[in-house]
Design a protein around this motif. Structure first.
Motif, PDB file in Angstrom:
ATOM      1  N   LEU A   7       0.846  -1.555   0.056  1.00 58.98           N
ATOM      2  CA  LEU A   7      -0.085   0.070   0.142  1.00 58.98           C
ATOM      3  C   LEU A   7       0.745   1.514  -0.072  1.00 58.98           C
ATOM      4  O   LEU A   7       0.581   2.184  -0.784  1.00 58.98           O
ATOM      5  CB  LEU A   7      -0.882   0.028   1.273  1.00 58.98           C
ATOM      6  CG  LEU A   7      -1.855  -1.041   1.472  1.00 58.98           C
ATOM      7  CD1 LEU A   7      -2.765  -0.738   2.417  1.00 58.98           C
ATOM      8  CD2 LEU A   7      -2.726  -1.110   0.032  1.00 58.98           C
ATOM      9  N   VAL A   8       1.943   1.289   0.801  1.00 49.73           N
ATOM     10  CA  VAL A   8       2.741   2.414   0.901  1.00 49.73           C
ATOM     11  C   VAL A   8       3.499   2.453  -0.589  1.00 49.73           C
ATOM     12  O   VAL A   8       3.489   3.690  -0.830  1.00 49.73           O
ATOM     13  CB  VAL A   8       3.763   2.177   2.037  1.00 49.73           C
ATOM     14  CG1 VAL A   8       4.784   3.469   1.948  1.00 49.73           C
ATOM     15  CG2 VAL A   8       2.978   2.293   3.221  1.00 49.73           C
ATOM     16  N   ALA A   9       3.948   1.464  -0.879  1.00 49.31           N
ATOM     17  CA  ALA A   9       4.672   1.676  -2.293  1.00 49.31           C
ATOM     18  C   ALA A   9       3.742   2.333  -3.433  1.00 49.31           C
ATOM     19  O   ALA A   9       4.051   3.095  -4.405  1.00 49.31           O
ATOM     20  CB  ALA A   9       5.096   0.312  -2.743  1.00 49.31           C
ATOM     21  N   LEU A  10       2.488   1.737  -3.463  1.00 47.57           N
ATOM     22  CA  LEU A  10       1.533   2.297  -4.282  1.00 47.57           C
ATOM     23  C   LEU A  10       1.291   3.784  -4.268  1.00 47.57           C
ATOM     24  O   LEU A  10       1.466   4.536  -5.125  1.00 47.57           O
ATOM     25  CB  LEU A  10       0.161   1.494  -4.357  1.00 47.57           C
ATOM     26  CG  LEU A  10      -0.906   2.038  -5.163  1.00 47.57           C
ATOM     27  CD1 LEU A  10      -0.613   1.887  -6.707  1.00 47.57           C
ATOM     28  CD2 LEU A  10      -2.216   1.125  -4.623  1.00 47.57           C
ATOM     29  N   GLN A  11       1.242   4.221  -2.893  1.00 48.72           N
ATOM     30  CA  GLN A  11       0.728   5.578  -2.501  1.00 48.72           C
ATOM     31  C   GLN A  11       2.054   6.301  -3.124  1.00 48.72           C
ATOM     32  O   GLN A  11       1.878   7.570  -3.476  1.00 48.72           O
ATOM     33  CB  GLN A  11       0.594   5.731  -0.987  1.00 48.72           C
ATOM     34  CG  GLN A  11       0.372   6.938  -0.607  1.00 48.72           C
ATOM     35  CD  GLN A  11      -0.915   7.800  -1.149  1.00 48.72           C
ATOM     36  OE1 GLN A  11      -1.980   6.971  -1.531  1.00 48.72           O
ATOM     37  NE2 GLN A  11      -1.101   9.077  -1.604  1.00 48.72           N
ATOM     38  N   LEU A  12       3.316   5.860  -2.881  1.00 50.06           N
ATOM     39  CA  LEU A  12       4.353   6.776  -3.024  1.00 50.06           C
ATOM     40  C   LEU A  12       5.069   6.767  -4.470  1.00 50.06           C
ATOM     41  O   LEU A  12       5.755   7.556  -4.871  1.00 50.06           O
ATOM     42  CB  LEU A  12       5.527   6.343  -2.051  1.00 50.06           C
ATOM     43  CG  LEU A  12       5.263   6.519  -0.594  1.00 50.06           C
ATOM     44  CD1 LEU A  12       6.660   6.002   0.405  1.00 50.06           C
ATOM     45  CD2 LEU A  12       5.057   7.946  -0.179  1.00 50.06           C
ATOM     46  N   ALA A  13       4.438   5.714  -5.059  1.00 51.01           N
ATOM     47  CA  ALA A  13       5.161   5.425  -6.598  1.00 51.01           C
ATOM     48  C   ALA A  13       4.535   6.841  -7.551  1.00 51.01           C
ATOM     49  O   ALA A  13       3.402   7.139  -7.301  1.00 51.01           O
ATOM     50  CB  ALA A  13       4.521   4.318  -7.101  1.00 51.01           C
ATOM     51  N   PRO A  14       5.149   7.157  -8.403  1.00 47.19           N
ATOM     52  CA  PRO A  14       4.960   8.153  -9.280  1.00 47.19           C
ATOM     53  C   PRO A  14       3.723   7.647 -10.223  1.00 47.19           C
ATOM     54  O   PRO A  14       3.647   6.648 -10.531  1.00 47.19           O
ATOM     55  CB  PRO A  14       6.096   8.319 -10.219  1.00 47.19           C
ATOM     56  CG  PRO A  14       7.273   7.863  -9.527  1.00 47.19           C
ATOM     57  CD  PRO A  14       6.514   6.715  -8.604  1.00 47.19           C
ATOM     58  N   SER A  15       2.480   8.620 -10.296  1.00 45.49           N
ATOM     59  CA  SER A  15       1.320   8.252 -10.763  1.00 45.49           C
ATOM     60  C   SER A  15       1.152   8.857 -12.289  1.00 45.49           C
ATOM     61  O   SER A  15       1.761   9.866 -12.575  1.00 45.49           O
ATOM     62  CB  SER A  15       0.315   8.858  -9.798  1.00 45.49           C
ATOM     63  OG  SER A  15      -0.958   8.546 -10.705  1.00 45.49           O
ATOM     64  N   LYS A  16       0.474   8.098 -12.941  1.00 44.97           N
ATOM     65  CA  LYS A  16       0.605   8.245 -14.480  1.00 44.97           C
ATOM     66  C   LYS A  16      -0.693   9.404 -14.553  1.00 44.97           C
ATOM     67  O   LYS A  16      -1.097   9.992 -15.548  1.00 44.97           O
ATOM     68  CB  LYS A  16      -0.134   7.103 -15.276  1.00 44.97           C
ATOM     69  CG  LYS A  16       0.952   6.152 -15.335  1.00 44.97           C
ATOM     70  CD  LYS A  16       0.416   4.867 -15.967  1.00 44.97           C
ATOM     71  CE  LYS A  16       1.516   3.838 -16.084  1.00 44.97           C
ATOM     72  NZ  LYS A  16       0.973   2.548 -16.732  1.00 44.97           N
ATOM     73  N   GLY A  17      -1.284   9.928 -13.294  1.00 51.03           N
ATOM     74  CA  GLY A  17      -2.492  10.669 -13.470  1.00 51.03           C
ATOM     75  C   GLY A  17      -2.615  11.278 -11.883  1.00 51.03           C
ATOM     76  O   GLY A  17      -1.719  11.400 -11.238  1.00 51.03           O
ATOM     77  N   ARG A  18      -3.846  11.727 -11.740  1.00 54.06           N
ATOM     78  CA  ARG A  18      -4.079  12.155 -10.376  1.00 54.06           C
ATOM     79  C   ARG A  18      -3.911  11.183  -9.027  1.00 54.06           C
ATOM     80  O   ARG A  18      -4.425  10.316  -9.362  1.00 54.06           O
ATOM     81  CB  ARG A  18      -5.281  12.700 -10.188  1.00 54.06           C
ATOM     82  CG  ARG A  18      -5.692  13.966 -11.239  1.00 54.06           C
ATOM     83  CD  ARG A  18      -7.155  14.321 -11.216  1.00 54.06           C
ATOM     84  NE  ARG A  18      -8.031  13.463 -11.571  1.00 54.06           N
ATOM     85  CZ  ARG A  18      -8.435  13.349 -12.718  1.00 54.06           C
ATOM     86  NH1 ARG A  18      -8.351  14.226 -13.793  1.00 54.06           N
ATOM     87  NH2 ARG A  18      -9.487  12.466 -13.001  1.00 54.06           N
ATOM     88  N   PRO A  19      -3.269  11.662  -8.062  1.00 50.90           N
ATOM     89  CA  PRO A  19      -3.192  10.711  -6.788  1.00 50.90           C
ATOM     90  C   PRO A  19      -4.114  10.613  -6.018  1.00 50.90           C
ATOM     91  O   PRO A  19      -4.024   9.858  -5.132  1.00 50.90           O
ATOM     92  CB  PRO A  19      -1.837  11.420  -6.299  1.00 50.90           C
ATOM     93  CG  PRO A  19      -1.873  12.832  -6.669  1.00 50.90           C
ATOM     94  CD  PRO A  19      -2.642  12.938  -7.911  1.00 50.90           C
ATOM     95  N   SER A  20      -5.155  11.379  -6.191  1.00 47.20           N
ATOM     96  CA  SER A  20      -6.108  11.245  -4.956  1.00 47.20           C
ATOM     97  C   SER A  20      -7.660  11.172  -5.566  1.00 47.20           C
ATOM     98  O   SER A  20      -7.909  10.994  -6.760  1.00 47.20           O
ATOM     99  CB  SER A  20      -6.032  12.493  -4.156  1.00 47.20           C
ATOM    100  OG  SER A  20      -6.077  13.812  -4.810  1.00 47.20           O
TER     101      SER A  20
END
Length: 330
Positions: free
Chosen positions: A90-103
Motif C-alpha cells: 500500500l505504501v509503495a503504491l501511494q508513493l509511486a509516481p502516478s500516471k494521473g491524479r493521485p487522489s
C-alpha cells in the motif's frame, strides 16, 4: 535494580517493550505505528516526517489518513509485529509516481448532498428501485445488467470456461467476454475498442483467458484474483477501471462493485469518503470503493423507504450513475 512485580516474566516484558513502545517525540518516515484508540485501523506506516503537529499515515484497513498529533496518539511497533507485506504494498503504491491524479482530484464541479441525490434519483424514478422505468425500457438501469450477468454465467460459466481453456480456444473466450461487455453501456466505446485491440495476439488472448478464469472462479482471496487480473490488463495495455471491475460486478453483484472513475469520485465526495483514487486499477482503491458502496447502501436503507432499499450493488451503482451531474436520460 528494582524488583519486578510478582509473576512478571522479564523476557516477555522485554519483548513487549521492544516490539511496541511509547512513541518518541517526533514521527519519522517509515515508522510503523498503531493508533492508540482506533485499533480497527490496523498497522500503519508514516509516509513523511511529521510537520509541526500534522502527520500522514497509511493504515492497512482504512488507507491514507492525515492526522493532528494534538488529538491522535500512537504507539510504535517494531520487530515481527511490524511486518506486513500488505502494508508495504500500500505504501509503495501511494508513493509511486502516478500516471494521473493521485487522489480524489478532478472532482465534478457540482457537489450535492445525499438528500439532494435521493431527490434527484426519485425525480427520474418516482418508485425508486421498483419503478417500471428503472427496471426496463429506454431509461432502464437494472434489467440489462442482470441479463449481462446471465449471459456471462451461460457463455463463460466455470465448466464452459475451463473447457475452452483446455481446448486452447483463447480467442473465443475473448470474443465471448467482449460480447458480454457489449450487453451494457457501462464501458465506454473507446475502452471497448482498446480491449479489442489488446486481444489481437494469441499471447494476450491466453493471458486474458487465464486471468479471467482466476478472477471469476479462483480459490484465492478476492484481492489476489483482482490484482492478478489488473496486472494482466496492464501488461496487455487495457488497464482501465471499467474493464478491471466489470466482470466481477456482473457475475457477483451482491458483493462486488463497478468503478467508473468520475461518477464514483462524485459519490465519494458526496459522502465525504476518501477512496484513495489512482487511475491505475489497484486493490486499495477497489477496497475503498467497496466501503463507499456499502456505506451508500446503508444510507439508502436508513432512509426508511421500501422503494430505496437496494437489492444488490447493481442498484447502488445505478443510484450513483443516475445522481451524478453527467447523467442524462437515454
Amino acid at each position: 535494580m528494582a524488583a519486578l512485580p510478582h509473576g512478571t516474566n522479564p523476557r516477555s516484558m522485554g519483548h513487549a517493550q521492544k516490539s511496541e513502545k511509547k512513541m518518541q517525540a517526533k514521527l519519522r518516515k517509515g515508522d510503523r505505528v498503531r493508533h492508540s484508540t482506533r485499533t480497527d485501523w490496523g498497522l500503519g506506516e508514516v509516509l513523511a516526517d511529521q510537520t509541526a503537529d500534522r502527520v500522514r499515515i497509511m493504515f492497512e484497513e482504512v488507507g491514507l489518513k492525515e492526522l493532528d498529533l494534538a488529538m491522535a496518539k500512537f504507539t510504535s511497533v517494531e520487530g515481527e509485529e511490524a511486518q506486513s507485506d500488505h502494508l508495504t504494498a500500500l505504501v509503495a503504491l501511494q508513493l509511486a509516481p502516478s500516471k494521473g491524479r493521485p487522489s480524489n482530484g478532478g472532482k465534478p464541479s457540482k457537489t450535492i448532498s445525499f438528500k439532494k441525490a435521493v431527490e434527484n434519483f426519485l425525480s427520474y424514478f418516482p418508485q425508486g428501485f421498483h419503478d417500471p422505468a428503472y427496471l426496463s425500457g429506454r431509461q432502464g438501469e437494472r434489467g440489462y445488467k442482470v441479463l449481462a450477468g446471465d449471459q456471462l454465467r451461460d457463455r463463460l460459466g466455470k465448466d464452459v470456461l475451463e473447457q475452452l481453456i483446455e481446448a486452447g480456444a483463447f480467442k473465443e473466450i475473448g470474443e465471448r467476454a467482449k460480447a458480454v461487455i457489449n450487453k451494457t453501456n457501462l464501458v465506454f466505446q473507446q475502452e471497448k475498442i482498446g480491449l479489442g485491440n489488446s486481444l489481437s495476439t494469441h499471447e494476450n488472448q491466453q493471458a486474458f483467458a487465464e486471468a479471467l478464469n482466476c478472477l471469476l472462479y479462483g480459490g484465492e482471496s478476492v484481492q489476489h484474483r483482482f490484482e492478478r487480473f489488473s496486472n494482466m490488463l496492464d501488461k496487455i495495455g487495457a488497464a482501465k477501471w471499467p474493464i478491471a471491475t466489470y466482470f466481477l460486478f456482473i457475475m457477483c453483484p451482491e458483493t462486488e462493485v463497478f468503478i467508473k472513475p468520475e461518477v464514483t469520485k462524485f459519490a465519494a465526495d458526496m459522502l465525504q469518503i476518501d477512496i484513495n483514487y489512482r487511475p491505475e486499477p489497484n486493490w486499495l482503491t477497489y477496497r475503498c470503493g467497496l466501503t463507499l458502496f456499502e456505506t451508500l447502501k446503508a444510507r439508502l436503507i436508513k432512509e426508511g423507504r421500501a422503494q430505496l432499499v437496494p437489492r444488490d450493488m447493481i442498484d447502488v451503482q445505478s443510484f450513483i450513475w443516475v445522481t451524478a451531474p453527467t447523467y442524462t436520460e437515454n
